[in-house]
Design an enzyme around this catalytic site. Structure first.
Site, PDB file in Angstrom:
ATOM      1  N   SER A 222       6.928  -4.118  81.311  1.00 40.12           N
ATOM      2  CA  SER A 222       6.069  -5.296  81.282  1.00 40.12           C
ATOM      3  C   SER A 222       4.696  -4.960  81.847  1.00 40.12           C
ATOM      4  O   SER A 222       4.022  -4.076  81.335  1.00 40.12           O
ATOM      5  CB  SER A 222       6.749  -6.459  82.008  1.00 40.12           C
ATOM      6  OG  SER A 222       6.136  -7.666  81.637  1.00 40.12           O
ATOM      7  N   GLU A 341      11.759 -10.911  73.267  1.00 39.62           N
ATOM      8  CA  GLU A 341      11.121 -10.848  74.585  1.00 39.62           C
ATOM      9  C   GLU A 341      10.954 -12.231  75.224  1.00 39.62           C
ATOM     10  O   GLU A 341      11.365 -12.478  76.357  1.00 39.62           O
ATOM     11  CB  GLU A 341       9.735 -10.200  74.462  1.00 39.62           C
ATOM     12  CG  GLU A 341       9.732  -8.745  74.059  1.00 39.62           C
ATOM     13  CD  GLU A 341       9.895  -7.799  75.239  1.00 39.62           C
ATOM     14  OE1 GLU A 341      10.034  -8.280  76.381  1.00 39.62           O
ATOM     15  OE2 GLU A 341       9.877  -6.581  75.006  1.00 39.62           O
ATOM     16  N   HIS A 435      13.256 -10.135  77.548  1.00 35.20           N
ATOM     17  CA  HIS A 435      12.392  -9.350  78.427  1.00 35.20           C
ATOM     18  C   HIS A 435      13.194  -8.819  79.615  1.00 35.20           C
ATOM     19  O   HIS A 435      13.819  -9.583  80.342  1.00 35.20           O
ATOM     20  CB  HIS A 435      11.288 -10.279  78.927  1.00 35.20           C
ATOM     21  CG  HIS A 435      10.084  -9.587  79.492  1.00 35.20           C
ATOM     22  ND1 HIS A 435       9.270  -8.780  78.748  1.00 35.20           N
ATOM     23  CD2 HIS A 435       9.547  -9.611  80.746  1.00 35.20           C
ATOM     24  CE1 HIS A 435       8.270  -8.353  79.503  1.00 35.20           C
ATOM     25  NE2 HIS A 435       8.429  -8.831  80.725  1.00 35.20           N
TER      26      HIS A 435
END
Length: 528
Positions: A222, A341, A435
């Site tokens: 990320s 995600e 995610h």
């Protein structure tokens, strides 16, 4: 120099969005005192023994960025005298307190004095390849003490693992040069410069841990992945690493000087200051700066206002442009995303498929809607929520990653592209690969108590872990991903666009031009 860092930084959701801060690890009991003293060029250390591995925690790599050094580039830590007791994780950088929750049963302590790193090392003779991990957290949160990032299992496979802390939020990503002058040039990239300083320390000292300074791979997820990509474009980082792994990143979530200046002015206003009183930023209590940061994030027109700055000096070009010019020609890169995600963040507040401008990091709502309006026709089998997740996942992660791969290929470098498709089997995220779902897989930490909250677990996930962990190890050791039971993973090219799709064994495959329809929908989009 033995002091270890105290205070607060930003948003549980943002933290979880980019790195997922987790509980004190159950495996901590496996490490005992003492381990033999280790001598490095920076000084002597005493860590902890884990049988076939050892760990050294809370090692200072830079001077505390406090007092006159607030908002300044990191300064190298001088050698220490005596023996440093390297047995406890450092305090996290200033951020909003987090936990307790299923992700954060016990929150860490916080401090502006946060520039430390941790090392896990095999007991076997080196030199071993080195993996340097950079946490995520939206550049406003994160810590090196997250259990899912524990490097012991990777060290057991012959890799020296290092996790590096860096300043976040206003302390690491606020460009104050526009209000405080040239002495603060580059301050919008201080969090990135912290990482560079950590890599410089590693180059100087890692051989003492059995590591090979000529075989260093950096990685992150990320915001950590976006920082990894930024380091590929920064002259100051040149030669400090030799491979890179970007998990759910991309190279377009950066700021122009004008954007960075607007954020600084926004912080001034929310701190009750004007430009004439800007110098007070250097002495304002950390809690007041943090409060201003929280207000700005809540009111800002776009997501992730604290980001690296393409200032023409510390970062001369947007990373995607730098790679296309060959900046990482000699640095192989693994880069990829999870399939869904943005399902991590859940549905819209209105419980429908609507999207607000503040959910977008890289373009305006008007520009987004030009493409999103085509989704019902392009993907008629999806409901409103699914189209929302798909479009946000594409614009925030998948498309920026594809563009990085294209740029790396154009620049003559190698990019190995993947997508994780294995979903949660049950719970509120059942059916989605969200995610952070790959974190426990690539660190071989599926048996940590927090793993079931991160992504898939169970027999199929165990099989996939063997593949993904093996490919990450192979890449760190050789510069090429390979694993038993997996198809050959070719580098990305503009003709076939091969992507490794990670899923249950029968679905594990390399696919050409994955999601070509969606890629073509976004062909004309440029970041803000």
């Amino acid at each position: 120099m033995n002091s270890k860092r105290l205070f607060l930084t930003t948003g549980a959701k943002l933290l979880l969005a980019s790195g997922l801060l987790l509980q004190a690890p159950a495996w901590a009991a496996a490490f005992t005192d003492p381990t033999p003293e280790l001598r490095t060029p920076s000084g002597a250390l005493r860590g902890q023994d884990g049988g076939d591995v050892a760990r050294y925690l809370g090692i200072p790599y830079a001077q505390p960025p406090v007092g006159a050094l607030r908002f300044k580039a990191p300064q190298a830590a001088p050698p220490w005298s005596g023996v440093l007791e390297a047995k406890a994780f450092p305090k996290a950088p200033i951020q909003m307190p987090i936990g307790p929750s299923k992700y954060v049963p016990v929150g860490p302590e916080y401090s502006e004095d946060c520039l430390y790193l941790n090392v896990w090392t095999p007991k076997t003779p080196g030199p071993h390849p080195v993996y340097v991990y950079i946490y995520g957290g939206g550049n406003v949160a994160g810590t090196t003490s997250m259990p899912v990032f524990d490097g012991a299992n990777m060290a057991r496979q012959g890799v020296v693992v290092v996790s590096v802390a860096y300043r976040v939020g206003v302390f690491g990503f606020m460009d104050v040069s526009s209000v405080l002058g040239k002495d603060y040039a580059g301050s919008g990239n201080n969090g990135l410069l912290d990482q560079v300083k950590g890599l410089e320390w590693i180059r100087k000292n890692i051989a003492a841990f059995g590591g090979d300074p000529k075989r260093v791979t950096i990685g992150g997820q990320s915001a950590g992945a976006k920082n990894v990509v930024s380091l590929l474009a920064m002259p100051a980082a040149k030669g400090l690493f030799h491979g890179a792994i970007s998990q759910s990143g991309g190279g377009q979530t950066l700021a122009t000087p004008a954007m960075a200046s607007a954020v600084t002015e926004g912080i001034l206003a929310r701190a009750g200051l004007d430009k004439r009183r800007a110098r007070e930023l250097t002495t304002l209590p950390a809690k007041d700066l943090l409060a201003a940061q929280v207000k700005l994030i809540a009111e800002n027109a776009y997501k992730y206002p604290f980001r690296g700055v393409v200032d023409g000096v510390t970062m001369p070009l947007l990373p995607v442009a730098a790679l296309a010019q060959g900046a990482a020609r000699d640095i192989p890169v693994i880069m990829g995303t999870t399939r869904d995600e943005n399902a991590f963040f859940g549905p819209a507040k209105t419980m429908n498929g609507n999207i607000e401008g503040r959910e977008l990091a890289n373009l305006s709502l008007a520009e987004f809607d030009k493409v999103f309006s085509k989704y019902p026709q392009a993907f008629p089998g999806l409901n409103d929520a699914q189209r929302r997740y798909k479009a946000l996942s594409a614009v925030e992660y998948w498309i920026p990653t594809v563009r990085m791969a294209e740029a790396q290929a154009k620049g003559g470098g190698k990019a190995y592209v993947y997508r994780l498709d294995m979903p949660f089997a049950s719970g509120e995220k059942a059916g989605y690969a969200v995610h952070g779902s790959e974190l426990a897989l690539v660190f071989d930490n599926l048996h940590d108590s927090t793993a079931p909250h991160l992504g898939p677990v169970g027999p199929e996930a165990e099989q996939l872990k063997e593949v993904m962990f093996g490919q990450w190890l192979s890449f760190i050791k050789t510069g090429r991903p390979a694993a038993s039971g997996a198809p050959a993973w070719p580098a990305y090219d503009l003709a076939k666009r091969p992507t490794m799709v990670f899923d249950a064994r029968p679905k594990l495959r390399v696919q050409s031009d994955l999601d070509a329809t969606e890629r073509k929908l976004w062909a004309g989009w440029e970041p803000r």
